[in-house]
Design a protein around this motif. Structure first.
Motif, PDB file in Angstrom:
ATOM      1  N   ALA A  49       8.655  38.266 -34.410  1.00 43.55           N
ATOM      2  CA  ALA A  49       9.335  39.054 -35.438  1.00 43.55           C
ATOM      3  C   ALA A  49       9.521  40.497 -34.987  1.00 43.55           C
ATOM      4  O   ALA A  49      10.558  41.122 -35.252  1.00 43.55           O
ATOM      5  N   MET A  50       8.516  41.032 -34.289  1.00 46.67           N
ATOM      6  CA  MET A  50       8.601  42.395 -33.797  1.00 46.67           C
ATOM      7  C   MET A  50       9.724  42.544 -32.778  1.00 46.67           C
ATOM      8  O   MET A  50      10.493  43.513 -32.819  1.00 46.67           O
ATOM      9  N   ARG A  51       9.812  41.601 -31.853  1.00 43.51           N
ATOM     10  CA  ARG A  51      10.866  41.705 -30.849  1.00 43.51           C
ATOM     11  C   ARG A  51      12.241  41.710 -31.505  1.00 43.51           C
ATOM     12  O   ARG A  51      13.099  42.543 -31.174  1.00 43.51           O
ATOM     13  N   ALA A  52      12.454  40.786 -32.426  1.00 41.52           N
ATOM     14  CA  ALA A  52      13.745  40.732 -33.113  1.00 41.52           C
ATOM     15  C   ALA A  52      14.002  42.024 -33.881  1.00 41.52           C
ATOM     16  O   ALA A  52      15.128  42.541 -33.891  1.00 41.52           O
ATOM     17  N   GLY A  53      12.957  42.550 -34.504  1.00 43.18           N
ATOM     18  CA  GLY A  53      13.109  43.784 -35.256  1.00 43.18           C
ATOM     19  C   GLY A  53      13.445  44.973 -34.381  1.00 43.18           C
ATOM     20  O   GLY A  53      14.296  45.807 -34.724  1.00 43.18           O
ATOM     21  N   PHE A  54      12.783  45.079 -33.242  1.00 38.60           N
ATOM     22  CA  PHE A  54      13.074  46.179 -32.330  1.00 38.60           C
ATOM     23  C   PHE A  54      14.509  46.104 -31.809  1.00 38.60           C
ATOM     24  O   PHE A  54      15.200  47.128 -31.710  1.00 38.60           O
ATOM     25  N   LEU A  55      14.959  44.899 -31.477  1.00 36.93           N
ATOM     26  CA  LEU A  55      16.327  44.759 -30.989  1.00 36.93           C
ATOM     27  C   LEU A  55      17.338  45.119 -32.083  1.00 36.93           C
ATOM     28  O   LEU A  55      18.393  45.699 -31.795  1.00 36.93           O
ATOM     29  N   ALA A  56      16.995  44.806 -33.335  1.00 35.37           N
ATOM     30  CA  ALA A  56      17.869  45.198 -34.444  1.00 35.37           C
ATOM     31  C   ALA A  56      17.886  46.716 -34.601  1.00 35.37           C
ATOM     32  O   ALA A  56      18.944  47.315 -34.865  1.00 35.37           O
ATOM     33  N   LEU A  57      16.730  47.351 -34.440  1.00 36.67           N
ATOM     34  CA  LEU A  57      16.676  48.811 -34.509  1.00 36.67           C
ATOM     35  C   LEU A  57      17.499  49.449 -33.399  1.00 36.67           C
ATOM     36  O   LEU A  57      18.126  50.493 -33.593  1.00 36.67           O
ATOM     37  N   ALA A  58      17.483  48.827 -32.221  1.00 34.51           N
ATOM     38  CA  ALA A  58      18.253  49.358 -31.108  1.00 34.51           C
ATOM     39  C   ALA A  58      19.746  49.367 -31.422  1.00 34.51           C
ATOM     40  O   ALA A  58      20.482  50.240 -30.941  1.00 34.51           O
ATOM     41  N   GLU A 110      20.850  49.524 -34.676  1.00 37.33           N
ATOM     42  CA  GLU A 110      20.995  50.456 -35.800  1.00 37.33           C
ATOM     43  C   GLU A 110      21.022  51.905 -35.329  1.00 37.33           C
ATOM     44  O   GLU A 110      21.772  52.728 -35.868  1.00 37.33           O
ATOM     45  N   PHE A 111      20.200  52.208 -34.336  1.00 34.71           N
ATOM     46  CA  PHE A 111      20.114  53.571 -33.814  1.00 34.71           C
ATOM     47  C   PHE A 111      20.596  53.591 -32.357  1.00 34.71           C
ATOM     48  O   PHE A 111      19.905  54.082 -31.464  1.00 34.71           O
ATOM     49  N   ALA A 112      21.777  53.068 -32.147  1.00 35.67           N
ATOM     50  CA  ALA A 112      22.290  52.905 -30.783  1.00 35.67           C
ATOM     51  C   ALA A 112      22.472  54.235 -30.064  1.00 35.67           C
ATOM     52  O   ALA A 112      22.473  54.282 -28.823  1.00 35.67           O
ATOM     53  N   ASP A 113      22.601  55.323 -30.817  1.00 37.97           N
ATOM     54  CA  ASP A 113      22.817  56.619 -30.186  1.00 37.97           C
ATOM     55  C   ASP A 113      21.585  57.133 -29.447  1.00 37.97           C
ATOM     56  O   ASP A 113      21.703  57.965 -28.550  1.00 37.97           O
ATOM     57  N   ARG A 114      20.389  56.644 -29.802  1.00 34.76           N
ATOM     58  CA  ARG A 114      19.180  57.127 -29.118  1.00 34.76           C
ATOM     59  C   ARG A 114      18.394  56.024 -28.398  1.00 34.76           C
ATOM     60  O   ARG A 114      17.505  56.327 -27.615  1.00 34.76           O
ATOM     61  N   PHE A 115      18.697  54.760 -28.638  1.00 39.50           N
ATOM     62  CA  PHE A 115      17.971  53.661 -28.010  1.00 39.50           C
ATOM     63  C   PHE A 115      18.608  53.255 -26.677  1.00 39.50           C
ATOM     64  O   PHE A 115      19.825  53.189 -26.553  1.00 39.50           O
ATOM     65  N   THR A 116      17.754  52.942 -25.696  1.00 36.22           N
ATOM     66  CA  THR A 116      18.159  52.243 -24.479  1.00 36.22           C
ATOM     67  C   THR A 116      17.227  51.046 -24.319  1.00 36.22           C
ATOM     68  O   THR A 116      16.006  51.205 -24.309  1.00 36.22           O
ATOM     69  N   VAL A 117      17.798  49.848 -24.225  1.00 42.04           N
ATOM     70  CA  VAL A 117      17.007  48.624 -24.077  1.00 42.04           C
ATOM     71  C   VAL A 117      16.881  48.296 -22.595  1.00 42.04           C
ATOM     72  O   VAL A 117      17.887  48.240 -21.880  1.00 42.04           O
ATOM     73  N   SER A 161       7.838  51.945 -34.477  1.00 44.02           N
ATOM     74  CA  SER A 161       6.787  50.932 -34.574  1.00 44.02           C
ATOM     75  C   SER A 161       6.352  50.733 -36.015  1.00 44.02           C
ATOM     76  O   SER A 161       6.076  49.605 -36.441  1.00 44.02           O
ATOM     77  N   THR A 162       6.311  51.799 -36.785  1.00 46.10           N
ATOM     78  CA  THR A 162       5.964  51.673 -38.198  1.00 46.10           C
ATOM     79  C   THR A 162       7.072  50.955 -38.961  1.00 46.10           C
ATOM     80  O   THR A 162       6.802  50.150 -39.855  1.00 46.10           O
ATOM     81  N   ARG A 163       8.308  51.236 -38.615  1.00 47.56           N
ATOM     82  CA  ARG A 163       9.422  50.521 -39.248  1.00 47.56           C
ATOM     83  C   ARG A 163       9.300  49.020 -39.024  1.00 47.56           C
ATOM     84  O   ARG A 163       9.668  48.224 -39.884  1.00 47.56           O
TER      85      ARG A 163
END
Length: 208
Positions: free
Chosen positions: A167-176, A178-185, A102-104
């Motif tokens: 912007a937040m939604r797009a950013g979170f999806l981009a993080l997902a 970037e960190f695909a090994d720990r994210f589940t959408v 969230s801070t990112r």
């Protein structure tokens, strides 16, 4: 699962329903005999809760993005020292409503071009990522409407409006990605029960 425990974070835009899913997941795990600690950010420890009041209340322009970043990092460090690390060391499952991602997003991208600074501070002062991050994805307009309907006192970020949410939604999806090994959408635009089923399935996979 190791005796260290498991660290799970929930992320998503305001009004995505993640807080509801935090509680339902905790109930599910406790029913299976797991020791669970439910917490949130900013907050989760006495000192961090004091900082929460500073950053989530007041006018939208109360703090600069840089000042927010320092406040959130201070809150997270206290939270980590006093609650998260001891719980994980005791073998408990920690479920956190928001963490460093969230801070990112809020301070790193949507409130200023500070992503590199966010990551530098995180590496220096925190150095911990969740074992699993569950991103509850939601349409920005629908999420904001749901968040505003709560009529809570912690509305400072909601008052930035739909542009920030988008912007937040797009950013979170981009993080997902970037960190695909720990994210589940997980698609949050469904019934609470359908979302919970996907949440539980993702956590059960991590525990086996």
């Amino acid at each position: 699962m190791s005796t260290r425990g498991l660290f799970i974070s929930f992320e998503g835009i305001d009004g995505s329903g993640k807080s509801t899913q935090v509680g339902l997941l905790a109930d599910h795990l406790r029913a299976r005999g797991r020791e669970v600690v439910v917490t949130r950010e900013p907050g989760g420890s006495a000192g961090a809760e004091e900082i929460r009041a500073l950053v989530l209340q007041g006018d939208p322009d109360r703090w600069s993005a840089e000042t927010e970043l320092l406040l959130f990092t201070a809150a997270r460090r206290d939270h980590l020292e006093r609650l998260i690390r001891p719980a994980l060391a005791a073998g408990k499952i920690v479920i956190c409503d928001r963490f460093a991602d969230s801070t990112r997003m809020y301070q790193g991208l949507s409130r200023g071009d500070l992503r590199a600074t966010v990551d530098q501070l995180h590496d220096l002062m925190i150095g911990v990522e969740p074992d699993l991050t569950l991103l509850i994805d939601m349409d920005p307009a629908a999420g904001l409407a749901r968040a505003k309907a709560r009529k809570g006192i912690e509305e400072r970020f909601e008052d930035f409006g739909t542009d920030l949410q988008t912007a937040m939604r797009a950013g979170f999806l981009a993080l997902a990605q970037e960190f695909a090994d720990r994210f589940t959408v997980i698609d949050g635009a469904r019934t609470v029960e359908a979302v919970t089923a996907d949440v539980v399935a993702a956590v059960d996979r991590k525990l086996t």
